[in-house]
Enzyme design. Structure first.
Site: not given
Length: 531
Positions: A190, A386
């Site tokens: 991430k 996401s």
């Protein structure tokens, strides 16, 4: 009394000036409206449709972020309408060919892929397509490669040199300004927070980005290889040294069909349309053609399939163009659920993610539609990452384009602390009286204590765990398997298919066909949202 007349006169003068300015504005608006009405669209026989893509191309026409007042009647034609328009032109006897001039276009590879499919359908009708430019970016060339012939201005330039990802890092600047950025994340890949906590790419981010762009570039090379009859190996070698920088070399290597000037291009188009040398060539731009054919509504079917465009960042709030706001889309999806004529729903998702609260609210309404017995199918655009994947994962079927950026199943949050910056750089300080230790948590002006950091990290981990569980349930995968492929890592649509994050590679029309099969519809019409 003298003061009264003084102020009275000033007020009258101000009112007159205001009325004069208002009158001028109304005249300007009226003039624009009249000129717009006077302009007629003339699509005559032997016309050529000219496509430049010089304006932004949203997924749905005019679904763009709010802009200052524009008195023109120009539309921001959406990708979905461009596809329909090109396919309509294939059946329009007045249109003899298409001229692609994407010099000022800013089209990502995913949008180019949609347009290339439309252009292939156009070519299948037996009509010609030319590509031309004073200069061509790499993606513009990728689009033009679908044409029968590609020409460049003799002193123009052409980009064909591979793909790179450049990231700007702010960590040193923040350190110099004495701004602390407290970062909390779950998922080693991430990477959205890296510019605020690092000065260069992490190894994990470098790995995922390289894999992504290699896959996208590989797809581009495969397509161009078929279009231009040049091997992938030769194309990669050309890109390695940017041999196409020289126009003559680009022609010799088979990337271009010739170097010609504007007047020579016009002569070629006139010849292809069967016109004599002195005949005027009728060029129709996308705006004019859209006015005539792009706004026609289809009322042929009784049952409806709702095509819902979700594009932009996911955020809390009410209606706003170009973003996905939870309040607005909750109401919209609820209306779709309660509309008995709507039998199936297709979600066209083009979002890099955003606020988890907003995503959860939207997902709940999507699930309610499914509970009402209506199938939901997702078509992924440029992004469905996401939060974009979050709102997609429960769909009855998911279609991704080969170059879609998806996955990024991870969570992050950032809290800036500007206390030292305000104190040392500007001279502003803070003090407080509090009833509990937590009273001053997360204010942004005090250094976070260990308790605050543990609280934020736990919140981040809990949201991540819930995300994993949702994906596992929606995709019918073991949680451990999802945890292994998640970690915030991005994938192309092609790779996501191998990982069972999506069900098939395809486009919006494929998703619509799937939805109609699931709903067992024979006759139907498409109803687009937002209206």
């Amino acid at each position: 009394m003298r003061q009264f007349f003084k102020f009275f006169s000033a007020s009258c003068l101000g009112t007159l000036v205001g009325l004069f300015l208002l009158f001028g504005l109304l005249v300007l608006i009226g003039g624009r409206m009249v000129s717009s009405l006077e302009k007629t669209v003339s699509v005559t026989p032997n016309s050529v449709l000219e496509l430049t893509f010089e304006d932004m191309v949203p997924e749905k026409t005019n679904n763009v972020e709010d802009t200052p007042i524009d008195l023109s009647d120009k539309k921001y034609i959406g990708l979905y309408d461009y596809d329909k328009m090109i396919r309509h032109a294939a059946e329009d006897s007045r249109i003899k060919g298409i001229l692609l001039r994407p010099e000022m276009a800013s089209l990502p590879a995913s949008e180019v892929a949609v347009l290339r499919r439309s252009l292939e359908a156009f070519k299948a009708s037996g009509k010609f397509i030319y590509g031309y430019g004073k200069f061509l970016t790499q993606n513009s060339y990728y689009l033009c490669a679908a044409a029968d012939s590609i020409f460049l201005n003799p002193v123009g330039t052409m980009e064909f040199r591979g793909i790179s990802v450049d990231i700007t890092y702010f960590k040193k600047m923040l350190d110099n300004l004495e701004i602390e950025m407290d970062v909390f994340y779950a998922g080693q890949f991430k990477s959205a927070t890296e510019p605020f906590r690092m000065t260069k790419m992490s190894d994990a981010n470098r790995i995922q980005l390289r894999a992504y762009i290699e896959d996208v570039f590989g797809q581009m090379l495969d397509d161009i290889s078929q279009d231009r009859n040049v091997s992938v190996t030769d194309l990669r070698n050309m890109a390695e040294t940017w041999k196409s920088f020289d126009p003559d070399t680009a022609v010799a290597l088979g990337l271009l069909d010739g170097l010609i000037y504007e007047d020579q291009l016009t002569d070629r188009l006139r010849n292809r349309t069967g016109l004599d040398e002195d005949d005027d060539l009728n060029m129709i731009d996308a705006q004019d053609y859209y006015k005539e054919v792009g706004t026609k509504l289809d009322f042929s079917g009784k049952d409806k399939v709702a095509l819902v465009f979700l594009e932009g960042e996911i955020t809390v709030g009410d209606e706003s163009g170009g973003v996905i706001t939870d309040d607005y889309y909750q109401k919209l999806l609820e209306e779709i659920r309660k509309d008995d004529k709507i039998k199936a729903v297709v979600l066209r998702v083009n979002s890099p993610g955003g606020n988890v609260l907003a995503a959860e609210n939207i997902l709940r309404e999507i699930r309610n539609i499914q509970r009402a017995g209506k199938p939901v199918v997702v078509s992924m655009g440029r992004y469905a990452a996401s939060g974009g994947y979050y709102i997609s994962c429960y769909a009855d079927s998911i279609f991704a384009q080969p170059s879609t950026l998806t996955g990024s199943i991870g969570v992050f949050s950032m809290i800036p602390n500007v206390g030292r910056f305000l104190d040392n750089k500007i001279g502003i300080t803070f003090d407080t009286v509090r009833t509990t230790a937590a009273s001053t948590y997360l204010t942004g002006v005090y250094t976070l204590g260990e308790d605050e950091k543990r609280l934020m990290q736990k919140l981040t981990d809990d949201i991540y765990a819930d995300f994993l569980n949702k994906v596992a349930e929606g995709r019918k995968l073991p949680v451990d398997a999802v945890a292994e492929l998640a970690q915030g890592r991005i994938w192309t649509g092609r790779k996501a298919l191998d990982l069972h994050l999506v069900d098939a590679l395809g486009y919006t029309d494929d998703a619509i066909a799937c939805a109609t099969r699931l709903a067992k519809l024979d006759s139907y019409r498409i109803d687009e949202y937002p209206k």
